[in-house]
Design an enzyme around this catalytic site. Structure first.
Site, PDB file in Angstrom:
ATOM      1  N   TYR A  14       0.802  -1.226   0.000  1.00  0.00           N
ATOM      2  CA  TYR A  14       0.000   0.000   0.000  1.00  0.00           C
ATOM      3  C   TYR A  14       0.835   1.276   0.000  1.00  0.00           C
ATOM      4  CZ  TYR A  14      -3.747  -3.267   1.038  1.00  0.00           C
ATOM      5  OH  TYR A  14      -4.630  -4.315   0.970  1.00  0.00           O
ATOM      6  N   HIS A  19      -4.729   6.115  -0.850  1.00  0.00           N
ATOM      7  CA  HIS A  19      -5.297   5.924   0.486  1.00  0.00           C
ATOM      8  C   HIS A  19      -4.250   6.106   1.587  1.00  0.00           C
ATOM      9  CE1 HIS A  19      -9.269   5.183   1.809  1.00  0.00           C
ATOM     10  NE2 HIS A  19      -9.219   3.893   2.045  1.00  0.00           N
ATOM     11  N   TYR A  64      -5.412  -1.372   9.508  1.00  0.00           N
ATOM     12  CA  TYR A  64      -6.045  -1.188   8.206  1.00  0.00           C
ATOM     13  C   TYR A  64      -7.077  -0.071   8.344  1.00  0.00           C
ATOM     14  CZ  TYR A  64      -3.512  -5.102   6.314  1.00  0.00           C
ATOM     15  OH  TYR A  64      -2.495  -5.925   5.906  1.00  0.00           O
ATOM     16  N   ASN A  66     -10.190   0.651   7.667  1.00  0.00           N
ATOM     17  CA  ASN A  66     -11.561   0.550   8.170  1.00  0.00           C
ATOM     18  C   ASN A  66     -11.655   0.426   9.686  1.00  0.00           C
ATOM     19  OD1 ASN A  66     -12.077   0.578   5.459  1.00  0.00           O
ATOM     20  ND2 ASN A  66     -13.014  -1.433   5.380  1.00  0.00           N
ATOM     21  N   ASN A 113     -14.125   5.450   5.173  1.00  0.00           N
ATOM     22  CA  ASN A 113     -14.257   4.404   6.192  1.00  0.00           C
ATOM     23  C   ASN A 113     -13.338   4.593   7.398  1.00  0.00           C
ATOM     24  OD1 ASN A 113     -16.359   3.077   4.901  1.00  0.00           O
ATOM     25  ND2 ASN A 113     -14.960   1.834   3.676  1.00  0.00           N
TER      26      ASN A 113
END
Length: 190
Positions: A14, A19, A64, A66, A113
């Site tokens: 990532y 994000h 993560y 969320n 989120n």
């Protein structure tokens, strides 16, 4: 004391994605103020230091996106800071042009989120935030694929420039207040 948390996803796959601009901003603040963000606690990686003479804890939740609120809540509880006054969350926003900043003192999750999780875990929408624009997703593209995708070379350059502005915004928010930063940065990128 301030807790400054940048949102993103852990693991190397990532790195550099849209994000993860919150993590990139934390890394930039850490570089400027020579803060090692390498300790592990409260479901996050963090470092403690000073920004413009004020004690800060720089946090990259490792839950993560969320579940970001779990880590943020644990830091808030442990250090006994007031989330409405001493918390700054930095994250990506697809509703803003690439590199555009928007600073808010409160508000809904707006479909993000990570922010939904923080609001849920803190029980309030009242906390300072810096949104970094990553651009609108193409109509044909899935949202998850877009935010987990990488910037073009040109967009990455724009975002890196805006992260420099994030550092200045954080400095203003700490030394003055969120309004001072809002007055400068809540406008379109020129």
């Amino acid at each position: 004391m301030y807790i400054i948390a940048g949102l993103g996803n852990p693991t190397k796959e990532y790195n550099g994605t849209r994000h993860n601009v919150g993590f990139d901003a934390i890394d930039a603040i850490a570089r400027k103020y020579k803060i090692d963000v390498d300790s592990k606690k409260h479901k996050g990686i963090y470092g403690t230091g000073y920004v413009e003479g004020y004690k800060v804890i720089l946090v990259k939740p490792q839950t993560y996106m969320n579940l970001s609120g779990e880590s943020v809540r644990e830091f808030i509880d442990y250090y006994k800071v007031d989330p409405e006054e001493e918390l700054i969350i930095i994250y990506d926003d697809i509703d803003l042009d690439v590199g555009q900043l928007r600073i808010r003192k409160k508000g809904s999750a707006g479909g993000h989120n990570g922010i939904k999780s923080i609001i849920s875990c803190l029980g309030t929408q009242n906390f300072n935030r810096i949104k970094i624009g990553v651009g609108e997703k193409p109509k044909h593209m899935d949202l998850a694929d877009y935010v987990l995708g990488h910037f073009s070379k040109e967009d990455k350059s724009t975002v890196n420039e805006s992260i420099d502005h994030v550092i200045t915004a954080v400095e203003l928010m700490i030394t003055k207040d969120a309004d001072a930063a809002m007055n400068i940065y809540n406008q379109k990128v020129r």
